[in-house]
Design an enzyme around this catalytic site. Sequence first.
Site, PDB file in Angstrom:
ATOM      1  N   HIS A  60      41.400  33.850  47.907  1.00  0.00           N
ATOM      2  CA  HIS A  60      40.256  33.301  47.647  1.00  0.00           C
ATOM      3  C   HIS A  60      40.324  31.844  48.423  1.00  0.00           C
ATOM      4  CE1 HIS A  60      38.486  34.720  43.614  1.00  0.00           C
ATOM      5  NE2 HIS A  60      38.869  35.610  44.497  1.00  0.00           N
ATOM      6  N   TYR A  87      35.033  26.853  37.427  1.00  0.00           N
ATOM      7  CA  TYR A  87      35.572  26.198  36.257  1.00  0.00           C
ATOM      8  C   TYR A  87      34.389  25.065  35.945  1.00  0.00           C
ATOM      9  CZ  TYR A  87      40.215  26.946  37.621  1.00  0.00           C
ATOM     10  OH  TYR A  87      41.600  27.642  38.016  1.00  0.00           O
ATOM     11  N   PRO A 129      46.606  26.073  31.005  1.00  0.00           N
ATOM     12  CA  PRO A 129      46.414  26.813  32.140  1.00  0.00           C
ATOM     13  C   PRO A 129      45.353  26.428  32.994  1.00  0.00           C
ATOM     14  CG  PRO A 129      45.558  27.905  30.093  1.00  0.00           C
ATOM     15  CD  PRO A 129      46.404  26.662  29.680  1.00  0.00           C
ATOM     16  N   LYS A 143      49.035  26.971  37.126  1.00  0.00           N
ATOM     17  CA  LYS A 143      50.263  26.488  37.649  1.00  0.00           C
ATOM     18  C   LYS A 143      51.507  27.300  37.078  1.00  0.00           C
ATOM     19  CE  LYS A 143      49.359  23.715  41.058  1.00  0.00           C
ATOM     20  NZ  LYS A 143      48.481  24.723  41.601  1.00  0.00           N
ATOM     21  N   TYR A 177      45.753  22.321  44.034  1.00  0.00           N
ATOM     22  CA  TYR A 177      45.252  23.676  43.493  1.00  0.00           C
ATOM     23  C   TYR A 177      46.084  24.693  44.082  1.00  0.00           C
ATOM     24  CZ  TYR A 177      42.495  27.267  41.366  1.00  0.00           C
ATOM     25  OH  TYR A 177      42.170  28.431  40.533  1.00  0.00           O
TER      26      TYR A 177
HETATM   27  P1  RFL Z   1      57.416  34.791  30.031  1.00  0.00           P
HETATM   28  O1  RFL Z   1      56.237  35.357  30.734  1.00  0.00           O
HETATM   29  O2  RFL Z   1      56.925  34.052  28.650  1.00  0.00           O
HETATM   30  O3  RFL Z   1      58.662  35.728  29.831  1.00  0.00           O
HETATM   31  C1  RFL Z   1      59.564  35.548  28.967  1.00  0.00           C
HETATM   32  C2  RFL Z   1      60.080  36.838  28.359  1.00  0.00           C
HETATM   33  O4  RFL Z   1      61.373  36.634  27.394  1.00  0.00           O
HETATM   34  C3  RFL Z   1      61.266  37.421  26.566  1.00  0.00           C
HETATM   35  N1  RFL Z   1      61.917  36.869  25.217  1.00  0.00           N
HETATM   36  C4  RFL Z   1      63.180  37.194  25.072  1.00  0.00           C
HETATM   37  N2  RFL Z   1      63.867  38.228  25.467  1.00  0.00           N
HETATM   38  C5  RFL Z   1      65.308  38.412  24.838  1.00  0.00           C
HETATM   39  N3  RFL Z   1      65.507  37.609  23.574  1.00  0.00           N
HETATM   40  C6  RFL Z   1      64.896  36.806  23.391  1.00  0.00           C
HETATM   41  N4  RFL Z   1      65.326  35.899  22.441  1.00  0.00           N
HETATM   42  C7  RFL Z   1      63.619  36.493  23.990  1.00  0.00           C
HETATM   43  N5  RFL Z   1      62.492  35.611  23.685  1.00  0.00           N
HETATM   44  C8  RFL Z   1      61.555  35.999  24.519  1.00  0.00           C
HETATM   45  C9  RFL Z   1      59.935  37.620  26.165  1.00  0.00           C
HETATM   46  O5  RFL Z   1      59.544  38.961  25.354  1.00  0.00           O
HETATM   47  C10 RFL Z   1      59.294  37.784  27.453  1.00  0.00           C
HETATM   48  O6  RFL Z   1      59.022  38.982  28.130  1.00  0.00           O
HETATM   49  O7  RFL Z   1      57.900  33.738  30.725  1.00  0.00           O
HETATM   50  P2  RFL Z   1      58.172  33.477  32.346  1.00  0.00           P
HETATM   51  O8  RFL Z   1      58.787  34.859  32.882  1.00  0.00           O
HETATM   52  O9  RFL Z   1      58.686  32.102  32.503  1.00  0.00           O
HETATM   53  O10 RFL Z   1      56.715  33.479  33.025  1.00  0.00           O
HETATM   54  C11 RFL Z   1      55.891  32.397  32.829  1.00  0.00           C
HETATM   55  C12 RFL Z   1      54.348  32.858  32.918  1.00  0.00           C
HETATM   56  O11 RFL Z   1      54.169  33.873  32.126  1.00  0.00           O
HETATM   57  C13 RFL Z   1      53.617  31.700  32.385  1.00  0.00           C
HETATM   58  O12 RFL Z   1      53.727  30.193  33.098  1.00  0.00           O
HETATM   59  C14 RFL Z   1      51.945  32.016  33.021  1.00  0.00           C
HETATM   60  O13 RFL Z   1      51.521  33.338  32.407  1.00  0.00           O
HETATM   61  C15 RFL Z   1      51.112  30.928  32.655  1.00  0.00           C
HETATM   62  N6  RFL Z   1      49.506  31.046  33.012  1.00  0.00           N
HETATM   63  C16 RFL Z   1      49.294  30.940  34.532  1.00  0.00           C
HETATM   64  N7  RFL Z   1      50.223  30.754  35.335  1.00  0.00           N
HETATM   65  C17 RFL Z   1      49.660  30.644  36.597  1.00  0.00           C
HETATM   66  O14 RFL Z   1      50.518  30.257  37.663  1.00  0.00           O
HETATM   67  N8  RFL Z   1      48.235  30.829  37.155  1.00  0.00           N
HETATM   68  C18 RFL Z   1      47.468  31.208  36.138  1.00  0.00           C
HETATM   69  O15 RFL Z   1      46.408  31.768  36.357  1.00  0.00           O
HETATM   70  C19 RFL Z   1      47.843  31.410  34.833  1.00  0.00           C
HETATM   71  N9  RFL Z   1      46.962  31.677  33.815  1.00  0.00           N
HETATM   72  C20 RFL Z   1      48.510  31.374  32.054  1.00  0.00           C
HETATM   73  C21 RFL Z   1      47.332  31.569  32.585  1.00  0.00           C
HETATM   74  C22 RFL Z   1      49.024  31.595  30.654  1.00  0.00           C
HETATM   75  C23 RFL Z   1      48.133  31.962  29.715  1.00  0.00           C
HETATM   76  N10 RFL Z   1      48.544  32.118  28.300  1.00  0.00           N
HETATM   77  C24 RFL Z   1      48.232  33.255  27.619  1.00  0.00           C
HETATM   78  C25 RFL Z   1      49.564  31.015  27.819  1.00  0.00           C
HETATM   79  C26 RFL Z   1      46.638  32.119  31.516  1.00  0.00           C
HETATM   80  C27 RFL Z   1      46.651  31.819  30.236  1.00  0.00           C
HETATM   81  C28 RFL Z   1      45.814  32.419  29.197  1.00  0.00           C
HETATM   82  C1  PHB Z   2      42.953  33.744  34.938  1.00  0.00           C
HETATM   83  O1  PHB Z   2      42.388  34.288  35.802  1.00  0.00           O
HETATM   84  O2  PHB Z   2      43.613  34.145  34.207  1.00  0.00           O
HETATM   85  C2  PHB Z   2      43.168  32.014  35.262  1.00  0.00           C
HETATM   86  C3  PHB Z   2      42.514  31.692  36.283  1.00  0.00           C
HETATM   87  C4  PHB Z   2      42.659  30.311  36.718  1.00  0.00           C
HETATM   88  C5  PHB Z   2      43.259  29.695  35.965  1.00  0.00           C
HETATM   89  C6  PHB Z   2      43.700  29.806  34.655  1.00  0.00           C
HETATM   90  C7  PHB Z   2      43.638  31.211  34.322  1.00  0.00           C
HETATM   91  O3  PHB Z   2      43.321  28.300  36.065  1.00  0.00           O
END
Ligand code: RFL
Ligand code: PHB
Length: 397
Positions: A72, A201, A293, A297, A385
């Site tokens: 993108h 957005y 989110p 980041k 971004y």
């Molecule tokens: P995770 O993915 O939470 O993984 C942690 C793992 O640890 C396990 N765990 C345990 N294991 C053993 N013993 C325990 N006691 C444990 N407790 C927990 C869990 O089961 C899990 O498998 O952390 P990690 O690996 O640091 O990854 C981080 C990312 O997942 C997170 O930052 C992103 O998803 C955030 N995020 C976004 N980030 C971006 O860079 N670009 C995006 O577009 C973006 N969109 C988003 C997002 C997060 C969202 N939510 C739901 C919070 C959109 C959303 C809606």
């Molecule tokens: C997503 O596609 O899940 C997404 C994209 C951009 C954002 C947050 C989430 O800023």
Amino acid sequence: MRTQVAIVGAGPSGLLLGQLLHKSGVDAVIVERQSADYVLSRIRAGVLEQVTIDLLDEAGVGARMHREGLVHDGFELLYGGQRHRVDLRALTGGKAVMVYGQTELTRDLMDARRDLALPTVYEAHNVSVHGFDGTQPRVRYDKDGHSHEIECDFIAGCDGFHGVCRASVPRGALDEYEKVYPFGWLGLLADTPPVSHELIYLNTPRGFALCSMRSRARSRYYLQVPLTDRVEEWTDEAFWQELRLRLDQPGRDKLVTGPSIEKSIAPLRSFVTEPMRFGRLFLAGDAAHIVPPTGAKGLNLAATDVKYLSGALIEHYRERSDAGIDAYSARCLARVWKAERFSWWLTSLMHRFPEDSGIVAKFQLAELDYLARSPAGARTIAENYVGLPLDFNDGAA
Ligand code: RFL
Ligand code: PHB
């Protein structure tokens, strides 16, 4: 069992760290509380920065991402009923982002790990971490009715915001900074073509919305909702209706609706732990910091933590130098705080806050219009971004 690095958590942070360490001949075992299928069922991030793409290539797991991911060059801001495109490539000297779901990235990392027969313990119960303030760290867990212990040199806490690692550091040893926002994001995934080929957005009188995607045939949409809303109360029809009300007319005309594949509400939070290391325990990714989110980041910050941590650990084993280990927390935090600031700012700019009066919405519109029309303003948004350069914090300010 004995290993060099015990990794707690098989999310993107833990899996990527495991892969990078393996590439450099450092042994690691991953211990994960959930099943692999459960980890893959969590729909989260969608946007990858170049730094993250490069790291996945370095880890040898980038092939499918390059085939299936969508590059993108820009995104749109919709406010006051008008759209304005942020041309990322033109504003950043050629940089772009990649739309590739966290689920897919996690699957690629899991497949690579399985093919290499690297050890991962899924469905490990009662995971606990010990001895990291001394020289003999250990990770204990229960599995299939038996207790197990892993002896290691270091523990990598990659276990997310609710994990056990950060919680096991003695009280008072870490400073925690937190802001909880008074709304959440209701997300819906559907096998319908996205409303636009780029992300939109939206700042609207009914609240924030985001039109995103996972592919040309799979849409991901989000709506700002009150924290009191429950996902069960939102029918698909109610979601589509509310999205229509927030979109502009061209968006409404192009919107294709369909049954949801997934629907969930995520609370929004800014959170940072300082430092990100305690003795032989390192925190990485969501275990150390959370961003709302809005700026996309979270996963990208996790990737840079892992870049610094893998580099530090490899340097320890190869060169017998702890310089990288000692610098780990400060290097990460310099980058983390910039992304925290950007995510908080963009969240504040795009959402309706319940306590705000009408004047704040007017301030938001004026600021958005300034950002969209001023080359300096547009560059500020674009360079954050796509992700600040890795050497952004090197040298004098
Ligand atoms: P995770 O993915 O939470 O993984 C942690 C793992 O640890 C396990 N765990 C345990 N294991 C053993 N013993 C325990 N006691 C444990 N407790 C927990 C869990 O089961 C899990 O498998 O952390 P990690 O690996 O640091 O990854 C981080 C990312 O997942 C997170 O930052 C992103 O998803 C955030 N995020 C976004 N980030 C971006 O860079 N670009 C995006 O577009 C973006 N969109 C988003 C997002 C997060 C969202 N939510 C739901 C919070 C959109 C959303 C809606
Ligand atoms: C997503 O596609 O899940 C997404 C994209 C951009 C954002 C947050 C989430 O800023």
